[in-house]
Design a protein around this motif. Structure first.
Motif, mmCIF file in Angstrom:
data_model
loop_
_atom_site.group_PDB
_atom_site.id
_atom_site.type_symbol
_atom_site.label_atom_id
_atom_site.label_comp_id
_atom_site.label_asym_id
_atom_site.label_seq_id
_atom_site.Cartn_x
_atom_site.Cartn_y
_atom_site.Cartn_z
ATOM 1 N N MET A 169 0.815 -1.167 -0.022
ATOM 2 C CA MET A 169 0.121 -0.031 0.000
ATOM 3 C C MET A 169 0.861 1.299 -0.219
ATOM 4 O O MET A 169 0.504 2.167 -0.674
ATOM 5 N N LEU A 170 1.972 1.229 0.740
ATOM 6 C CA LEU A 170 2.777 2.574 0.956
ATOM 7 C C LEU A 170 3.432 2.558 -0.588
ATOM 8 O O LEU A 170 3.674 3.561 -1.183
ATOM 9 N N ASP A 171 3.954 1.408 -1.149
ATOM 10 C CA ASP A 171 4.350 1.397 -2.586
ATOM 11 C C ASP A 171 3.387 2.132 -3.466
ATOM 12 O O ASP A 171 3.707 2.946 -4.416
ATOM 13 N N GLN A 172 2.340 1.618 -3.399
ATOM 14 C CA GLN A 172 1.167 2.215 -4.288
ATOM 15 C C GLN A 172 0.880 3.665 -4.261
ATOM 16 O O GLN A 172 0.799 4.448 -5.128
ATOM 17 N N GLN A 173 0.852 4.126 -2.960
ATOM 18 C CA GLN A 173 0.754 5.753 -2.576
ATOM 19 C C GLN A 173 1.964 6.294 -3.063
ATOM 20 O O GLN A 173 1.724 7.214 -3.709
ATOM 21 N N TYR A 174 3.027 5.752 -2.999
ATOM 22 C CA TYR A 174 4.231 6.505 -3.488
ATOM 23 C C TYR A 174 4.235 6.412 -5.023
ATOM 24 O O TYR A 174 4.420 7.359 -5.716
ATOM 25 N N GLU A 175 3.536 5.420 -5.893
ATOM 26 C CA GLU A 175 3.607 5.487 -7.095
ATOM 27 C C GLU A 175 2.580 6.435 -7.681
ATOM 28 O O GLU A 175 2.697 7.211 -8.717
ATOM 29 N N GLU A 176 1.464 6.529 -6.909
ATOM 30 C CA GLU A 176 0.577 7.561 -7.304
ATOM 31 C C GLU A 176 0.998 8.739 -7.063
ATOM 32 O O GLU A 176 0.633 9.893 -8.003
ATOM 33 N N PHE A 177 1.733 9.196 -6.109
ATOM 34 C CA PHE A 177 2.336 10.450 -5.909
ATOM 35 C C PHE A 177 3.372 10.924 -6.894
ATOM 36 O O PHE A 177 3.351 12.077 -7.424
ATOM 37 N N VAL A 178 4.081 9.990 -7.000
ATOM 38 C CA VAL A 178 5.055 10.398 -8.446
ATOM 39 C C VAL A 178 4.292 10.516 -9.498
ATOM 40 O O VAL A 178 4.754 11.460 -10.224
ATOM 41 N N SER A 179 3.049 9.829 -9.821
ATOM 42 C CA SER A 179 2.407 10.189 -11.083
ATOM 43 C C SER A 179 1.924 11.594 -10.900
ATOM 44 O O SER A 179 1.778 12.039 -12.067
ATOM 45 N N LEU A 180 1.460 12.054 -9.743
ATOM 46 C CA LEU A 180 0.762 13.343 -9.507
ATOM 47 C C LEU A 180 2.028 14.450 -9.926
ATOM 48 O O LEU A 180 1.694 15.414 -10.659
ATOM 49 N N LEU A 181 3.206 14.067 -9.319
ATOM 50 C CA LEU A 181 4.346 15.195 -9.823
ATOM 51 C C LEU A 181 4.349 15.162 -11.259
ATOM 52 O O LEU A 181 4.822 16.211 -11.555
ATOM 53 N N LYS A 182 4.623 14.064 -11.809
ATOM 54 C CA LYS A 182 4.841 14.009 -13.183
ATOM 55 C C LYS A 182 3.654 14.683 -13.807
ATOM 56 O O LYS A 182 4.025 15.779 -14.683
ATOM 57 N N TYR A 183 2.619 14.841 -13.403
ATOM 58 C CA TYR A 183 1.571 15.576 -14.060
ATOM 59 C C TYR A 183 1.695 17.009 -14.019
ATOM 60 O O TYR A 183 1.457 17.702 -14.736
ATOM 61 N N PHE A 184 1.850 17.401 -12.670
ATOM 62 C CA PHE A 184 2.114 18.780 -12.312
ATOM 63 C C PHE A 184 3.205 19.273 -12.970
ATOM 64 O O PHE A 184 3.104 20.369 -13.535
ATOM 65 N N VAL A 185 4.543 18.563 -13.221
ATOM 66 C CA VAL A 185 5.456 18.987 -14.010
ATOM 67 C C VAL A 185 5.163 19.044 -15.345
ATOM 68 O O VAL A 185 5.731 20.270 -16.239
ATOM 69 N N TYR A 186 4.371 18.253 -15.917
ATOM 70 C CA TYR A 186 3.988 18.393 -17.655
ATOM 71 C C TYR A 186 3.465 19.620 -17.737
ATOM 72 O O TYR A 186 3.537 20.009 -18.970
ATOM 73 N N PHE A 187 2.421 20.205 -16.902
ATOM 74 C CA PHE A 187 1.644 21.519 -17.214
ATOM 75 C C PHE A 187 2.400 22.520 -16.718
ATOM 76 O O PHE A 187 1.857 23.553 -16.824
#
Length: 312
Positions: A177-195
């Protein structure tokens, strides 16, 4: 006279072969301890039986009955751990934990089995503890009755061993679950950087080893952290770890292009940085800019391109 027997139902020829191999190996040790013992294997359809016979009284043996039971317990425990543990672990995990769907349960199960396999070595503390509790439970059963049905034992008599597995399952679920949360947060950061609009044309990220990073602008001057507001930055600042500090600063300066200079391109932190900044990032292991900080790299050490693109 028959002294004891170990029996189990097998589903495949591989399980039969494993039963014969593991217990045959233990026979050699038992013979060294007590040459009066005789052993035999028999099979009836899917059921295999290992039988030990010898002469009484036990006082005439060169080894004690307790020693023999200990060695037999080790053999039976080794068979369960090698051939049955993954099935037992899967049953326990799926019966005691709730998951959103079959895909999630399968992913957690694979994570759990990976942890068990990683721990399954002579120096693994949890592995040794599980093995010891399993052996002790089998020893008690053999002390009560000379005929041990491993199927019945696995159903009713190995609570202490299952408790060890249960604790590892809880750990596996938490880690997943921690790993999933980390992956989701990394995806959020990637989305944030993209825009995010670029604020600097070029940033050099010099990884000097471990947690030692140096952030430089296009003119190789140190970059000070810039404050930024917003949900993403607030979350990074709430529970700041070293890797988060580097990411936070990089997001604040929002480089149009980022070069990560490192001698360890496969480290998780390097891979994560390259993933977050996507096509803005490239990884360099040797160039004129980083050589003064990291030293020169001999040509023989270049086992992959000097610049690596993680997005292709």
């Amino acid at each position: 006279m028959e002294l004891f027997s170990i029996s189990v139902n097998t589903r495949t020829d591989g399980e039969k072969e494993a039963f014969y191999r593991i217990l045959s190996d233990k026979q050699k040790e038992l013979h060294k301890q007590c040459r009066q013992l005789k052993f035999s294997f028999s099979a009836s359809r899917d059921r295999v039986i290992w039988t030990c016979s010898g002469k009484l009284p036990l006082t005439a043996w060169t080894s004690s009955a307790e020693m023999v039971r200990r060695l037999v317990s080790e053999a039976a425990a080794a068979y369960i751990l090698e051939e049955k543990e993954q099935d037992i672990a899967a049953r326990l995990l799926l019966s005691e934990f709730e998951f959103n769907d079959n895909e999630e349960s399968e992913r957690v199960l694979q994570w759990f089995l990976m942890l068990l396999a990683k721990d399954d070595n002579p120096s693994g503390d949890y592995s040794q503890q599980r093995r010891r509790k399993l052996k002790d439970s089998i020893f008690v059963c053999l002390s009560e009755s000379p005929d041990l049905n491993l199927d019945g034992f696995m159903t009713f008599r190995m609570q202490s061993y299952e408790q060890e597995l249960r604790e590892m399952a809880e750990y596996a679920v938490d880690e997943f679950m921690l790993d999933q949360q980390y992956e989701e947060f990394v995806s959020l950061l990637k989305y944030f950087v993209y825009f995010q609009e670029p604020l600097m044309p070029l940033v050099h990220v010099v990884h000097k080893g471990g947690e030692d990073f140096l952030l430089l602008d296009g003119s190789l001057r140190p970059i000070e952290k810039m404050r930024d507001e917003g949900l993403v930055m607030e979350r990074l600042d709430q529970d700041m770890e070293f890797e988060d500090m580097v990411v936070s600063t990089l997001i604040s300066v929002s480089p149009a292009r980022m070069i990560i200079h490192t001698r360890e391109p496969d480290l998780p932190v390097i891979v994560t940085l390259a993933h977050i900044f996507d096509n803005r990032a490239e990884v360099c292991i040797s160039c004129p800019e980083c050589s003064p900080f990291l030293g020169s790299l001999a040509n023989d050490d270049l086992t992959f391109p000097a610049k690596r693109d993680y997005n292709n």
